[in-house]
Design a protein around this motif. Structure first.
Motif, mmCIF file in Angstrom:
data_model
loop_
_atom_site.group_PDB
_atom_site.id
_atom_site.type_symbol
_atom_site.label_atom_id
_atom_site.label_comp_id
_atom_site.label_asym_id
_atom_site.label_seq_id
_atom_site.Cartn_x
_atom_site.Cartn_y
_atom_site.Cartn_z
ATOM 1 N N ASP A 30 12.585 66.857 -49.518
ATOM 2 C CA ASP A 30 12.863 67.236 -50.908
ATOM 3 C C ASP A 30 11.642 67.792 -51.626
ATOM 4 O O ASP A 30 11.759 68.225 -52.765
ATOM 5 N N ASP A 31 10.495 67.786 -50.952
ATOM 6 C CA ASP A 31 9.291 68.336 -51.582
ATOM 7 C C ASP A 31 9.157 69.833 -51.331
ATOM 8 O O ASP A 31 8.222 70.462 -51.832
ATOM 9 N N GLY A 32 10.062 70.380 -50.542
ATOM 10 C CA GLY A 32 10.023 71.807 -50.242
ATOM 11 C C GLY A 32 9.349 72.076 -48.905
ATOM 12 O O GLY A 32 8.547 71.266 -48.409
ATOM 13 N N PRO B 94 14.336 72.822 -48.651
ATOM 14 C CA PRO B 94 14.391 73.522 -49.943
ATOM 15 C C PRO B 94 13.196 74.474 -50.137
ATOM 16 O O PRO B 94 12.092 74.193 -49.660
ATOM 17 N N ASP B 95 13.444 75.563 -50.848
ATOM 18 C CA ASP B 95 12.377 76.543 -51.089
ATOM 19 C C ASP B 95 11.473 76.146 -52.256
ATOM 20 O O ASP B 95 10.538 76.875 -52.601
ATOM 21 N N LYS B 96 11.785 75.003 -52.875
ATOM 22 C CA LYS B 96 10.956 74.508 -54.002
ATOM 23 C C LYS B 96 11.124 72.991 -54.094
ATOM 24 O O LYS B 96 12.096 72.456 -53.553
ATOM 25 N N PRO B 97 10.217 72.323 -54.799
ATOM 26 C CA PRO B 97 10.344 70.872 -54.903
ATOM 27 C C PRO B 97 11.674 70.456 -55.536
ATOM 28 O O PRO B 97 12.149 71.101 -56.474
ATOM 29 N N GLN B 98 12.264 69.393 -54.990
ATOM 30 C CA GLN B 98 13.584 68.918 -55.425
ATOM 31 C C GLN B 98 13.553 67.408 -55.617
ATOM 32 O O GLN B 98 14.576 66.745 -55.421
ATOM 33 N N GLN C 179 14.202 78.362 -45.231
ATOM 34 C CA GLN C 179 14.162 77.768 -46.564
ATOM 35 C C GLN C 179 15.466 78.082 -47.265
ATOM 36 O O GLN C 179 16.060 79.140 -47.072
ATOM 37 N N SER D 133 17.796 77.753 -51.014
ATOM 38 C CA SER D 133 17.632 77.690 -52.474
ATOM 39 C C SER D 133 18.286 76.443 -53.082
ATOM 40 O O SER D 133 18.193 76.245 -54.290
ATOM 41 N N CYS E 284 20.975 71.561 -48.053
ATOM 42 C CA CYS E 284 20.260 72.002 -46.843
ATOM 43 C C CYS E 284 20.942 71.465 -45.586
ATOM 44 O O CYS E 284 21.098 72.186 -44.601
#
Lengths: 262, 262
Positions: B18-20, B44-48, B76, B78, B84
């Motif tokens: 979840d940190d990307g 993920p493509d960004k922190p979640q 990655q 979105s 994911c």
């Protein structure tokens, strides 16, 4: 004087949802319980369906007073349903409410939906905070859904809960069948059915030819038990599943204690 | 020929977090288990962080091939961590992996954190999909954290799980203490501690004088048990909590069956 004493005795009922403060479902819930206590609404400013138990940690939150109906203090919040409960307790009520209600959701939250549901995450958040809570959902996604049966039973359930002392972590997942009030057979306390979505992604191309994917899925009930929420709803009962936030699987824990070796 | 047979026998290990995809934690997890099977990363493509079990239903998802390290197929996405897993099974692997690993998270996911955790929601999503899964988290939020002890134990746990046949819904919440590898005392199978955040909102004013609120909170453990994840971690053990997605509280269910009257 008598009036002010009476007011003090009124239970504080916090109401939130995940469809946003403008959704018909929350208005119906407020109408259903309005005279059972002092109702305060703190709900998301936009739809938050499928948000699960998300909380906002990378951004600050906004809170704004809005008008939902006369005599009902209402705030909209820029965060998730779980954020709404936290913010309501800390910045709006400045105390714990006597009960927290979430919904009435436009769409089912039975079986595995409890995991993805923003409605239920608000209720679970309240129960973590030692506030008895109920999430209400109607098996109809339409904004024009008929909430009359749901309202009647939601009111009865809240009335019963306010009467006695409840477990501080009590959290109920209540779903209403999508039928006329006269056809509802009653209320059944159930377990969560083992059911899930058999998922698929609909792949499409954007105008520049790159792929994007829409989540689609078909609901499938693998559970033949007659004690489940899905069974109750299929048979026109209101389903009530008590929900807990201790996710430990104690059966598997016992097995692993002898199985894992280091 | 021998080579292709060997390849077929390799377990497929799906890795997410979840940190990307760029977080050190996921790189360390891939390094730890890379030679135990065919590793495919969809993250993920960004922190979640804090996304809980959110799924994306109002927007479509994007999926893009990226380079994480040589010989490791990496994508990655979105969406959220749960997205994911769904997308990986349906559009990348076109089959269920033999195991799904999530992490290594930068920060604790013991006790109540399991409810808010994107890392654990990916693991829980896999277990709903009948894929055995493990979420790994290190009790250190820093991007410069030392993952050497975590890597060593993560590898041992995955090795053991790949050896035998696991329950298809097995889902483990594994947390590593933030100490040097040499100080880790071993692995303990635990229950989720009853602990929570005592929350507060930091109210500030924007340049136009309007209020906004930052969530802050202090972690508080109310659980004195010596069989909890918090206890194990405080005593330098790796904690392993088996997690389930049936949230029914069976004890309360029994009580309510006689208590609720309609």
């Amino acid at each position: 004087m008598a009036k002010s004493i009476k007011k003090k005795e009124q239970p504080i009922i916090l109401i939130t949802n995940d469809d946003g403060v403008t959704a018909p479902g929350i208005r119906n819930l407020v109408e259903a319980v309005k005279d059972l206590g002092k109702v305060v609404v703190v709900a998301p400013d936009k739809p938050q369906s499928g948000m699960g138990h998300a909380i906002t940690i990378g951004f600050p939150l906004r809170l704004q007073r809005v008008h939902l109906m006369d005599d009902v203090e209402t705030w909209q919040c820029s965060g998730t349903p779980a954020d709404c409960v936290k913010l309501a307790v800390d910045k709006v009520l400045h105390r714990k409410p006597d009960i927290c209600l979430s919904g009435i959701n436009h769409g089912a939250n039975h079986s595995i939906n409890v995991i993805y549901s923003g409605t239920m995450s608000a209720a679970i958040e309240a129960s973590i905070e030692s506030i008895p809570s109920v999430g209400f959902s109607l098996l109809n996604y339409s904004m024009e859904a008929d909430f009359s049966g749901a309202k009647q039973y939601a009111r009865q359930i809240v009335q019963q809960l306010l009467k006695g002392k409840q477990d501080k972590h009590l959290c109920l997942n209540v779903n209403f069948p999508n039928v006329d009030a006269s056809l509802i057979k009653g209320v059944k306390v159930c377990r969560q059915a083992y059911a899930k979505y058999v998922e698929d992604f609909d792949e499409r191309k954007d105008p520049s030819g790159k792929s994007y994917y829409w989540l689609t899925g078909e609901f499938k009930n693998f559970d033949k038990g007659k004690d489940t929420d899905v069974w109750a709803l299929e048979h026109n009962f209101v389903s009530v599943v008590p929900v807990q936030f201790d996710l430990t699987d104690y059966k598997v824990k016992k097995k692993l204690e002898t199985k894992l070796k280091f």
